[in-house]
Write a protein that holds these residues in place. Structure first.
Motif, mmCIF file in Angstrom:
data_model
loop_
_atom_site.group_PDB
_atom_site.id
_atom_site.type_symbol
_atom_site.label_atom_id
_atom_site.label_comp_id
_atom_site.label_asym_id
_atom_site.label_seq_id
_atom_site.Cartn_x
_atom_site.Cartn_y
_atom_site.Cartn_z
ATOM 1 N N GLY A 291 0.786 -1.221 0.000
ATOM 2 C CA GLY A 291 0.000 0.000 0.000
ATOM 3 C C GLY A 291 0.820 1.273 0.000
ATOM 4 N N GLN A 292 2.114 1.156 -0.269
ATOM 5 C CA GLN A 292 3.030 2.295 -0.208
ATOM 6 C C GLN A 292 3.804 2.379 -1.516
ATOM 7 N N GLU A 293 3.796 3.550 -2.174
ATOM 8 C CA GLU A 293 4.559 3.722 -3.404
ATOM 9 C C GLU A 293 6.019 4.007 -3.084
ATOM 10 N N LEU A 294 6.910 3.179 -3.643
ATOM 11 C CA LEU A 294 8.341 3.305 -3.382
ATOM 12 C C LEU A 294 9.104 3.447 -4.697
ATOM 13 N N GLU A 295 10.112 4.305 -4.673
ATOM 14 C CA GLU A 295 10.955 4.591 -5.831
ATOM 15 C C GLU A 295 12.295 3.884 -5.657
ATOM 16 N N TYR A 296 12.809 3.277 -6.744
ATOM 17 C CA TYR A 296 14.059 2.537 -6.614
ATOM 18 C C TYR A 296 14.857 2.559 -7.905
ATOM 19 N N LEU A 297 16.114 2.137 -7.806
ATOM 20 C CA LEU A 297 17.052 2.058 -8.929
ATOM 21 C C LEU A 297 17.762 0.717 -8.894
ATOM 22 N N ILE A 298 18.106 0.215 -10.068
ATOM 23 C CA ILE A 298 18.926 -0.993 -10.182
ATOM 24 C C ILE A 298 19.942 -0.774 -11.294
ATOM 25 N N ALA A 299 21.158 -1.209 -11.073
ATOM 26 C CA ALA A 299 22.195 -1.159 -12.107
ATOM 27 C C ALA A 299 23.141 -2.330 -11.898
ATOM 28 N N GLY A 300 24.002 -2.580 -12.884
ATOM 29 C CA GLY A 300 24.950 -3.671 -12.793
ATOM 30 C C GLY A 300 24.274 -5.007 -13.024
ATOM 31 N N GLN A 301 25.019 -6.076 -12.812
ATOM 32 C CA GLN A 301 24.457 -7.411 -13.008
ATOM 33 C C GLN A 301 25.256 -8.445 -12.231
ATOM 34 N N GLY A 302 24.636 -9.575 -12.015
ATOM 35 C CA GLY A 302 25.308 -10.675 -11.340
ATOM 36 C C GLY A 302 25.432 -10.485 -9.847
ATOM 37 N N SER A 303 26.211 -11.386 -9.244
ATOM 38 C CA SER A 303 26.424 -11.355 -7.791
ATOM 39 C C SER A 303 27.700 -10.597 -7.470
ATOM 40 N N ILE B 61 18.152 8.932 -2.861
ATOM 41 C CA ILE B 61 19.000 8.073 -3.680
ATOM 42 C C ILE B 61 20.214 8.809 -4.218
ATOM 43 N N GLU B 62 20.036 10.071 -4.541
ATOM 44 C CA GLU B 62 21.129 10.843 -5.162
ATOM 45 C C GLU B 62 22.371 10.910 -4.293
ATOM 46 N N GLY B 63 22.242 10.636 -3.003
ATOM 47 C CA GLY B 63 23.403 10.628 -2.118
ATOM 48 C C GLY B 63 24.418 9.553 -2.462
ATOM 49 N N PRO C 220 31.222 2.832 -9.619
ATOM 50 C CA PRO C 220 32.179 1.794 -9.225
ATOM 51 C C PRO C 220 31.539 0.611 -8.513
ATOM 52 N N LEU C 221 30.482 0.837 -7.755
ATOM 53 C CA LEU C 221 29.797 -0.286 -7.113
ATOM 54 C C LEU C 221 29.086 -1.151 -8.149
ATOM 55 N N SER C 222 28.574 -0.523 -9.202
ATOM 56 C CA SER C 222 27.894 -1.281 -10.246
ATOM 57 C C SER C 222 28.835 -2.236 -10.958
ATOM 58 N N ALA C 223 30.132 -1.942 -10.900
ATOM 59 C CA ALA C 223 31.117 -2.841 -11.510
ATOM 60 C C ALA C 223 31.358 -4.084 -10.666
ATOM 61 N N LEU C 224 30.907 -4.065 -9.400
ATOM 62 C CA LEU C 224 31.127 -5.200 -8.503
ATOM 63 C C LEU C 224 30.007 -6.228 -8.570
ATOM 64 N N GLY C 225 28.838 -5.835 -9.052
ATOM 65 C CA GLY C 225 27.694 -6.732 -9.082
ATOM 66 C C GLY C 225 26.432 -5.948 -9.384
ATOM 67 N N THR C 226 25.314 -6.409 -8.849
ATOM 68 C CA THR C 226 24.037 -5.715 -9.005
ATOM 69 C C THR C 226 23.853 -4.749 -7.838
ATOM 70 N N VAL C 227 23.505 -3.502 -8.160
ATOM 71 C CA VAL C 227 23.335 -2.480 -7.121
ATOM 72 C C VAL C 227 21.875 -2.022 -7.100
ATOM 73 N N PHE C 228 21.332 -1.987 -5.899
ATOM 74 C CA PHE C 228 19.938 -1.576 -5.691
ATOM 75 C C PHE C 228 19.931 -0.463 -4.649
ATOM 76 N N ALA C 229 19.150 0.591 -4.907
ATOM 77 C CA ALA C 229 18.934 1.653 -3.916
ATOM 78 C C ALA C 229 17.489 2.101 -4.016
ATOM 79 N N TYR C 230 16.964 2.609 -2.933
ATOM 80 C CA TYR C 230 15.568 3.049 -2.965
ATOM 81 C C TYR C 230 15.357 4.218 -2.012
ATOM 82 N N ASN C 231 14.248 4.924 -2.225
ATOM 83 C CA ASN C 231 13.849 5.995 -1.328
ATOM 84 C C ASN C 231 12.766 5.483 -0.393
ATOM 85 N N ARG C 232 13.044 5.550 0.891
ATOM 86 C CA ARG C 232 12.020 5.168 1.861
ATOM 87 C C ARG C 232 10.864 6.174 1.818
ATOM 88 N N PRO C 233 9.734 5.847 2.396
ATOM 89 C CA PRO C 233 8.580 6.749 2.352
ATOM 90 C C PRO C 233 8.928 8.166 2.802
#
Length: 250
Positions: A14-26, A39-41, A48-61
């Protein structure tokens, strides 16, 4: 430095959340903002983190394009909505959890509650459970005045996570033990508002940072000597090294 990828949105519990994903793999790196931090922080460490694997970030409510909180944002609510969002994004555990500031409390609770889903933890100038009472007791007159002024200007969000920190600390204290996983605690060498903070409070927080590193037998503390409260902005190379260190330890 590349811009962040396009943001996505999902309706979670019931809560709209905004998120990002980049990179791939483990590994899957889950970046958890501090209070009020969007997220912009993560911009200076994202590539550089995206080069290590899959990176996920999101904005809490209440942050960025996410909706305002619809229920009190206690630690358990934050953890469960994050896990649901990760499932929606089809990102399976185990995760490397990276928490900044107050986001460190969510990471702490997540790791204790779902230890099988966590392969490593990085804490960036993170709030320790012990900080909450100690720092409140040692707030200066200026800090109390500043908080009252902000509350008067902006109003209090009764559902916001900062209003429920003590509840979250209680949940951490009642949760299981911190898992035996690689852990890096990055501490800023130039504490925020040190000029307005009593020496006893600064000393207590420094000790709490050392205790965070001792949560896991595989924990270590790293000093970001030129940084205050945002090492991911001022010394991104230290943060990237900290993340890399917990993904390569066996």
């Amino acid at each position: 430095m590349k811009p962040l990828p396009p943001k996505q949105k999902a309706s979670i519990q019931g809560q709209e959340l905004e998120y990002l994903i980049a990179g791939q793999g483990s590994p899957t790196l889950v970046l958890i903002n501090g209070a009020g931090g969007p997220i912009e922080g993560w911009l200076r460490v994202w590539e550089p983190l995206s080069a290590l694997g899959t990176v996920f970030a999101y904005n809490r409510p209440g942050l960025g394009g996410s909706g305002k909180p619809v229920v009190p944002q206690t630690g358990d609510v934050i953890v469960e909505s994050l896990r649901a969002l990760l499932r929606h994004a089809q990102l399976a555990p185990p995760y490397v959890l990276v928490g900044h500031s107050l986001g460190g409390l969510a990471v702490n609770l997540f790791a204790r509650t779902y230890s099988a889903e966590v392969s490593g933890v990085v804490l960036l100038d993170a709030t320790a459970p012990e900080d909450v009472g100690v720092m409140a007791n040692h707030r200066s007159g200026f800090q109390r005045f500043a908080q009252r002024t902000l509350d008067a200007l902006l109003g209090k969000d009764e559902l916001g996570e900062t209003e429920h920190v003590s509840r979250t600390v209680g949940l951490i204290q009642r949760a299981g033990p911190f898992p035996d996983v690689p852990l890096a605690v990055v501490t800023g060498g130039r504490p925020a508002m040190a000029w307005a903070t009593p020496e006893e409070a600064l000393a207590a927080r420094a000790e709490h940072q050392r205790r965070l590193a001792a949560l896991s037998p595989r924990g270590r503390q790293m000093l970001a000597s030129r940084s205050g409260h945002f090492p991911q902005l001022t010394e991104p190379e230290v943060v990237v090294e900290a993340v890399r260190s917990v993904t390569t330890v066996t």
